[in-house]
Design a protein around this motif. Structure first.
Motif, short mmCIF file in Angstrom:
data_model
loop_
_atom_site.label_atom_id
_atom_site.label_comp_id
_atom_site.label_asym_id
_atom_site.label_seq_id
_atom_site.Cartn_x
_atom_site.Cartn_y
_atom_site.Cartn_z
N ARG A 127 0.83 -1.22 0.00
CA ARG A 127 0.00 0.00 0.00
C ARG A 127 0.86 1.27 0.00
O ARG A 127 0.56 2.24 -0.68
CB ARG A 127 -0.91 0.02 1.23
N ALA A 128 1.94 1.22 0.80
CA ALA A 128 2.78 2.43 0.94
C ALA A 128 3.54 2.75 -0.34
O ALA A 128 3.78 3.91 -0.65
CB ALA A 128 3.76 2.24 2.09
N PHE A 129 3.94 1.70 -1.07
CA PHE A 129 4.82 1.92 -2.21
C PHE A 129 4.09 2.07 -3.54
O PHE A 129 4.71 2.11 -4.59
CB PHE A 129 5.86 0.78 -2.31
N ARG A 130 2.77 2.14 -3.52
CA ARG A 130 2.06 2.38 -4.78
C ARG A 130 2.37 3.79 -5.28
O ARG A 130 2.17 4.76 -4.53
CB ARG A 130 0.55 2.22 -4.58
N ALA A 131 2.86 3.89 -6.49
CA ALA A 131 3.31 5.19 -7.01
C ALA A 131 2.13 6.02 -7.49
O ALA A 131 1.86 6.13 -8.68
CB ALA A 131 4.32 4.96 -8.13
N ARG A 132 1.39 6.61 -6.53
CA ARG A 132 0.20 7.38 -6.89
C ARG A 132 0.53 8.83 -7.18
O ARG A 132 -0.12 9.50 -7.93
CB ARG A 132 -0.83 7.32 -5.76
N ASN A 133 1.55 9.35 -6.51
CA ASN A 133 1.95 10.74 -6.74
C ASN A 133 3.47 10.86 -6.63
O ASN A 133 4.16 9.83 -6.45
CB ASN A 133 1.24 11.68 -5.74
N VAL A 134 3.97 12.08 -6.70
CA VAL A 134 5.43 12.27 -6.71
C VAL A 134 6.06 11.75 -5.42
O VAL A 134 7.08 11.02 -5.45
CB VAL A 134 5.77 13.79 -6.88
N ALA A 136 4.94 9.48 -3.28
CA ALA A 136 4.89 8.02 -3.19
C ALA A 136 5.91 7.38 -4.13
O ALA A 136 6.52 6.36 -3.79
CB ALA A 136 3.48 7.53 -3.52
N THR A 137 6.11 8.01 -5.29
CA THR A 137 7.10 7.49 -6.24
C THR A 137 8.51 7.60 -5.65
O THR A 137 9.32 6.68 -5.75
CB THR A 137 7.03 8.24 -7.59
N LEU A 138 8.78 8.76 -5.02
CA LEU A 138 10.09 8.96 -4.38
C LEU A 138 10.31 7.90 -3.28
O LEU A 138 11.40 7.33 -3.16
CB LEU A 138 10.15 10.35 -3.73
N LEU A 139 9.25 7.65 -2.52
CA LEU A 139 9.32 6.65 -1.45
C LEU A 139 9.62 5.28 -2.03
O LEU A 139 10.47 4.54 -1.51
CB LEU A 139 7.99 6.64 -0.69
N LEU A 140 8.95 4.96 -3.12
CA LEU A 140 9.14 3.67 -3.78
C LEU A 140 10.59 3.51 -4.24
O LEU A 140 11.24 2.49 -3.96
CB LEU A 140 8.18 3.55 -4.97
N VAL A 141 11.11 4.54 -4.92
CA VAL A 141 12.49 4.48 -5.44
C VAL A 141 13.48 4.33 -4.28
O VAL A 141 14.38 3.49 -4.31
CB VAL A 141 12.80 5.74 -6.30
N THR A 142 13.28 5.15 -3.24
CA THR A 142 14.17 5.11 -2.08
C THR A 142 14.14 3.72 -1.43
O THR A 142 15.18 3.15 -1.10
CB THR A 142 13.75 6.16 -1.03
N ALA A 143 12.91 3.18 -1.28
CA ALA A 143 12.78 1.87 -0.65
C ALA A 143 13.49 0.79 -1.47
O ALA A 143 14.18 -0.05 -0.91
CB ALA A 143 11.30 1.52 -0.49
N VAL A 144 13.33 0.85 -2.78
CA VAL A 144 13.97 -0.15 -3.65
C VAL A 144 15.50 -0.08 -3.51
O VAL A 144 16.18 -1.09 -3.36
CB VAL A 144 13.54 0.04 -5.13
N VAL A 145 16.03 1.17 -3.49
CA VAL A 145 17.48 1.35 -3.36
C VAL A 145 17.96 0.78 -2.02
O VAL A 145 18.96 0.03 -1.96
CB VAL A 145 17.87 2.85 -3.49
N VAL A 146 17.23 1.09 -0.93
CA VAL A 146 17.65 0.62 0.40
C VAL A 146 17.54 -0.90 0.49
O VAL A 146 18.47 -1.57 0.96
CB VAL A 146 16.82 1.30 1.52
N ILE A 147 16.43 -1.45 -0.01
CA ILE A 147 16.24 -2.92 0.06
C ILE A 147 17.35 -3.63 -0.71
O ILE A 147 17.98 -4.56 -0.21
CB ILE A 147 14.84 -3.33 -0.48
N LEU A 148 17.61 -3.16 -1.93
CA LEU A 148 18.65 -3.81 -2.74
C LEU A 148 20.05 -3.56 -2.15
O LEU A 148 20.89 -4.45 -2.14
CB LEU A 148 18.59 -3.31 -4.19
N GLY A 149 20.25 -2.35 -1.66
CA GLY A 149 21.57 -1.96 -1.12
C GLY A 149 21.98 -2.78 0.08
O GLY A 149 23.15 -3.13 0.24
N ILE A 150 21.02 -3.09 0.96
CA ILE A 150 21.40 -3.84 2.17
C ILE A 150 21.25 -5.35 1.98
O ILE A 150 21.55 -6.11 2.88
CB ILE A 150 20.59 -3.36 3.42
#
Lengths: 205, 375
Positions: A127-134, A136-150
Motif C-alpha cells: 500500500r505504501a509503495f504504490r506510485a500514486r503521486n510524486v 509516493a514514487t520517491l518513497l518507492l524508489v528510495t525503498a527499492v534502493v535501500v532494500i537492494l543496497g542492504i
C-alpha cells in the motif's frame, strides 16, 4: 476533595521537583532515594496487579452470564486459574508442568503472532509503495534502493550499498533526530503541566 | 567543597603522576594520570593503594604502557572520605623495577551537583520559563495561533462516525508503563474522547496492557463520564486489563476489533512490534483509525495502516489541543517557539562547522558535544 484532588497534586508537585533534581545530583544519597522510589513503585504495582486480575475475571464472568463469547471466556478463565494453580501448588522449576505448558504452548503462540508481522509488513509495503503521486514514487524508489543496497546485491554493487547507507545515515537519521527533539520538548512540556497541576486528566479530569 | 581536587604532581626521571578525586561523580573513585615527558624503557606500571591508617598496600592495577606517553586509570573501589595513597612501580621491558612514584594522600568524595550538566540544566530551565511565560500570556487572554493538526481535527469525526454507525470505539493506551510520559499523554486524550463518547452515548472499549495504567485508565474513564453528566453510561467491564504479554495483547485487541466491529480505533501511547498487527487488523475491519506515538521505529507502520497519525510531539500536544484550555494550549506555542530556536541554533552550528575552519575558527566538536549533553 482534599484526599482525591489536593493531596495527589501536592505529592506530584513535590515528587516532580525531587525527581527532576535527582537527575543533576550524583550523590549516593540521591541514588539511594531513587532506588527507594523504584521499590515503592514495585510495591504499588503489586496492588495494581490484584485489581487488574479482578477486572479480567469480572469481564469474562459477565461475558459468560450474557452468553457473549462464552467459549473464549471459559478458555481464558481456565487458562488463568489453571496456570496460577499449577504455579502455586506444583512449582515453577524447569521440569514442572507449568514450565512445560509455558514453553510448549505460550512461547509458540507468541512466535506465531510475531511471524504474522511478515505478512502484515508485505501488505503495508504494497500500500505504501504504490506510485500514486510524486512523494509516493520517491518513497518507492528510495525503498527499492535501500532494500537492494542492504541485501546481497549490495555486496556486488558497491555504489548501491553506499547509496543505501547514505540514505539511512543522513536523511533518515536527520528526520529521526528531528522527531526525537520534538518528543523531548513534548515530554518536558507535559511534565511541567502535570507538576504545576494544570494538566489533571491523569487523575480523572 | 564539591569536586575537591586533591591532586599531586610528582616528577621522577621524566614521569609525572597526578592523582585526584573524580569530579561530578557519586564518589568512590580516584583518577590517576601518568605522563611520560621523554621516551622510557617502561613496559608496565603496577599500581598499589594504601588507605590512611593501613600498613599493608593492595595491588589495584597492572597497566601495559606499550609506548604510550599518557596513561589514565580510574580506581573505582575507594571508600568515600578515607584518604588513600598510591605507589606506582615502573617495570622495564626486562622485568626490572626502574623506579617508584608515590602520590600524596587523596580522598574520594561524592558531589552534590554534576557541573557537567550545568548547560543542560540552564537549557531546561529556560524552556520551562518560556512555557510559563506563554501560560501567563494565555491567562491574560492573549490569543495564540496554533497550527492545525489533521489527526486531532479528525478525532471528533471518528467519534461521530462510530455514533452514526451504532458501533463501539476502541482505545489502546499503548504497551508502556505509567512512568512513560507517552502513556500519560495517551490518558489525557482518553479523557477527552470519553467525554465526547459520553455526550454521544457511544460505547468505548479500553483494553489495557499494564496493571497500573489499568487502574488509572479506569478512573479517567469513570470521571470523564461523570464530568459529561452521564455516569449511568459508564461500564466498568469495558475498561479492563487484558494481558501483560506483548503478542497476547496484540491477539486480544485484534480479536476485539474483529468481534465487536469497532467503527473507530485509537492507538495512542508507546508501541512496539505489535503496532502493525493492531493497525492492519483494524484497517481490515474498515474502521477509521487514528494513531499517535513517539516510538520512531513504529511511526512508518502507523502512517501506512492508519488514516491519521500523530507523530512524536503531536501526541503530547493532543491533550492540550483537544481540551482547548488556553493555559494548556499555551504550552504548544512554547514547544513551537523552542523548536524554532533549536532549529536556528542547529543551522548556525552547521554553518560554523562548514565555514569556521576557512575563517581560522577551530572548534573541538567532541568537547562541545560533551558540554552540551552533559557527558
Amino acid at each position: 476533595m482534599f484526599l482525591s484532588r489536593t493531596l495527589p497534586m501536592i505529592l506530584v508537585f513535590v515528587m516532580g521537583i525531587i525527581g527532576f533534581s535527582l537527575y543533576f545530583i550524583p550523590h549516593p544519597a540521591a541514588r539511594q532515594f531513587e532506588n527507594t522510589l523504584s521499590q515503592w513503585s514495585i510495591a504499588i504495582g503489586s496492588f495494581a496487579i490484584f485489581l487488574a486480575i479482578t477486572s479480567l475475571i469480572r469481564r469474562y464472568i459477565n461475558n459468560i452470564k450474557r452468553g457473549k463469547d462464552v467459549f473464549y471466556s471459559i478458555v481464558a478463565l481456565v487458562a488463568l486459574f489453571g496456570m496460577a494453580g499449577l504455579g502455586l501448588f506444583a512449582g515453577i522449576d524447569e521440569k514442572s508442568l507449568f514450565q512445560k505448558i509455558f514453553i510448549n504452548v505460550n512461547v509458540p503462540l507468541d512466535a506465531t503472532m510475531f511471524s504474522l508481522l511478515a505478512f502484515y509488513v508485505t501488505s503495508a509495503a504494497y500500500r505504501a509503495f504504490r506510485a500514486r503521486n510524486v512523494e509516493a514514487t520517491l518513497l518507492l524508489v528510495t525503498a527499492v534502493v535501500v532494500i537492494l543496497g542492504i541485501s546481497t546485491i549490495g555486496d556486488t554493487q558497491v555504489w548501491l550499498r553506499k547509496t543505501a547507507e547514505w540514505i539511512m545515515n543522513v536523511p533518515n537519521l536527520a528526520q529521526k533526530r528531528g522527531i526525537l527533539i520534538g518528543v523531548g520538548l513534548g515530554v518536558i512540556a507535559t511534565s511541567v503541566k502535570i507538576i504545576l497541576g494544570i494538566e489533571r486528566n491523569w487523575m480523572g479530569g | 567543597m564539591i569536586g575537591l581536587v586533591l591532586s599531586v604532581l610528582l616528577s621522577l626521571n621524566g614521569v609525572e603522576v597526578q592523582a585526584r578525586d573524580v569530579p561530578d561523580d557519586q564518589g568512590g573513585a580516584v583518577e590517576l594520570r601518568v605522563n611520560f615527558s621523554r621516551p622510557l624503557d617502561i613496559s608496565k606500571i603496577l599500581i598499589y593503594r594504601v588507605a590512611n591508617g593501613d600498613t599493608v598496600s593492595k595491588k589495584v592495577a597492572e597497566l601495559d604502557v606499550n609506548g604510550q606517553t599518557k596513561i589514565k586509570y580510574i580506581d573505582k573501589h575507594v571508600k568515600n572520605g578515607v584518604p588513600v595513597q598510591y605507589t606506582l612501580f615502573l617495570i622495564s621491558q626486562l622485568g626490572d623495577t626502574l623506579g617508584t612514584v608515590r602520590t600524596q594522600m587523596v580522598e574520594a568524595k561524592p558531589s552534590i551537583f554534576n557541573k557537567r550538566k550545568t548547560f543542560l540544566l540552564l537549557a531546561v530551565l529556560s524552556y520551562i520559563a518560556l512555557l510559563i511565560y506563554f501560560m501567563s500570556q494565555a491567562r491574560r487572554g492573549r490569543e495564540l495561533y496554533l497550527r492545525p493538526i489533521a489527526g486531532l481535527i479528525e478525532v471528533d469525526n471518528a467519534i461521530g462516525r462510530a455514533t452514526e454507525m451504532g458501533r463501539p470505539i476502541l482505545f489502546s493506551p499503548g504497551l508502556s508503563t505509567i512512568s512513560d510520559v507517552a502513556t500519560i499523554a495517551a490518558l489525557n486524550i482518553l479523557a477527552y474522547i470519553t467525554r465526547k463518547v459520553a455526550a454521544y452515548e457511544t460505547r468505548i472499549i479500553v483494553p489495557v496492557y499494564d496493571p497500573i495504567v489499568y487502574t488509572i485508565a479506569q478512573e479517567v474513564v469513570k470521571d470523564a463520564y461523570t464530568a459529561a453528566g452521564r455516569p449511568d453510561l459508564y461500564r466498568a467491564e469495558d475498561v479492563f486489563f487484558l494481558t501483560s504479554r506483548q503478542f497476547a495483547y496484540a491477539a486480544g485487541v485484534s480479536g476485539i476489533m474483529v468481534r465487536e466491529k469497532t467503527a473507530a480505533n485509537f492507538f495512542m501511547g508507546y508501541f512496539f512490534a505489535e503496532s502493525l498487527i493492531l493497525a492492519e487488523t483494524g484497517a481490515s475491519t474498515g474502521a477509521i483509525q487514528i494513531a499517535g506515538t513517539d516510538a520512531v521505529t513504529q511511526l512508518p507502520f502507523f502512517i501506512t495502516a492508519c488514516d491519521y497519525t500523530l507523530m512524536g510531539e503531536e501526541l503530547y500536544a493532543a491533550g492540550a489541543y483537544l481540551a482547548k484550555d488556553p493555559r494548556l494550549t499555551a504550552t504548544i506555542k512554547g514547544q513551537d517557539v523552542m523548536k524554532a530556536t533549536l532549529a536556528t541554533l542547529l543551522l548556525l552550528i552547521t554553518l560554523i562547522a562548514f565555514i569556521g575552519p576557512k575563517l581560522g575558527l577551530h572548534i573541538n566538536w567532541e568537547t562541545f558535544k560533551a558540554y552540551i549533553v552533559g557527558l
